[in-house]
Design a protein around this motif. Sequence first.
Motif, short mmCIF file in Angstrom:
data_model
loop_
_atom_site.label_atom_id
_atom_site.label_comp_id
_atom_site.label_asym_id
_atom_site.label_seq_id
_atom_site.Cartn_x
_atom_site.Cartn_y
_atom_site.Cartn_z
N VAL A 67 -2.46 2.51 8.39
CA VAL A 67 -2.80 1.13 8.09
C VAL A 67 -2.35 0.27 9.27
O VAL A 67 -1.17 0.25 9.62
CB VAL A 67 -2.13 0.65 6.78
CG1 VAL A 67 -2.41 -0.83 6.55
CG2 VAL A 67 -2.61 1.48 5.60
N TRP A 77 -3.08 0.75 -5.27
CA TRP A 77 -2.92 0.13 -3.95
C TRP A 77 -2.26 -1.25 -4.02
O TRP A 77 -2.08 -1.90 -3.00
CB TRP A 77 -4.28 -0.02 -3.28
CG TRP A 77 -4.91 1.26 -2.85
CD1 TRP A 77 -4.42 2.53 -2.99
CD2 TRP A 77 -6.17 1.40 -2.20
NE1 TRP A 77 -5.29 3.44 -2.48
CE2 TRP A 77 -6.38 2.78 -1.98
CE3 TRP A 77 -7.15 0.50 -1.80
CZ2 TRP A 77 -7.53 3.27 -1.37
CZ3 TRP A 77 -8.28 0.99 -1.19
CH2 TRP A 77 -8.47 2.36 -0.98
N ILE A 125 -8.51 -4.06 4.61
CA ILE A 125 -7.52 -3.12 5.14
C ILE A 125 -8.15 -2.45 6.36
O ILE A 125 -9.26 -1.93 6.27
CB ILE A 125 -7.15 -2.05 4.09
CG1 ILE A 125 -6.66 -2.70 2.80
CG2 ILE A 125 -6.12 -1.07 4.66
CD1 ILE A 125 -6.59 -1.76 1.61
N LEU A 153 0.83 -1.20 0.00
CA LEU A 153 0.00 0.00 0.00
C LEU A 153 0.86 1.25 0.00
O LEU A 153 1.91 1.29 0.65
CB LEU A 153 -0.92 0.00 1.23
CG LEU A 153 -1.89 -1.16 1.31
CD1 LEU A 153 -2.56 -1.21 2.67
CD2 LEU A 153 -2.93 -1.06 0.22
N THR A 205 -3.60 -5.70 7.04
CA THR A 205 -4.18 -6.07 5.74
C THR A 205 -4.32 -7.59 5.72
O THR A 205 -3.55 -8.30 6.37
CB THR A 205 -3.31 -5.64 4.55
OG1 THR A 205 -2.05 -6.31 4.60
CG2 THR A 205 -3.09 -4.14 4.51
#
Length: 165
Positions: free
Chosen positions: A143, A127, A136, A33, A146
């Motif tokens: 973040v 992404w 996510i 990401l 994930t």
Amino acid sequence: MSRVKRGLREALFLVLIVAAALWGMDWLRAPQLPADLAQQPLTALQGEVNLAELSQHQPLLVYVWATWCGVCKLTTPTVASLSQQGVKVVSVALRSGNDARVATWLEKKGLQGVAINDESGAIGQRWDINATPTFIVLHQGKVISTSSGWTSGWGLKLRLWWAAR
């Protein structure tokens, strides 16, 4: 008694092997990401959105899915249930048709929240999404985790709980 212990030990060993294999697959499929993912303005069916703002006060689940994805048909009811329970969800429809088709699909599945239609796949490419579904978890614009592929409702709840800590 030793047969029971041996059976439990073998079952535990099998669970550990399966868990390691699943973790390894998840690690290999994890998107790279962009660092500014949460700051990028996005156009949703509802208008402009900012993931950093949406994740400021509580964890945000970003659910990247597709109408053509078989696994998404299994995970969408779980995400819809979470959205109906008050979890903030942003769904990103990856190459799933026009806005009307995506809106109809979301309504049919009961998936509430902000919906982004990535009709051309540009967001998915930016992404680095290589597998659907992808989950996510963001909190305060960062973040936290994930995951790609099937996951349970408890797994999603645990990730969201962990993000809030």
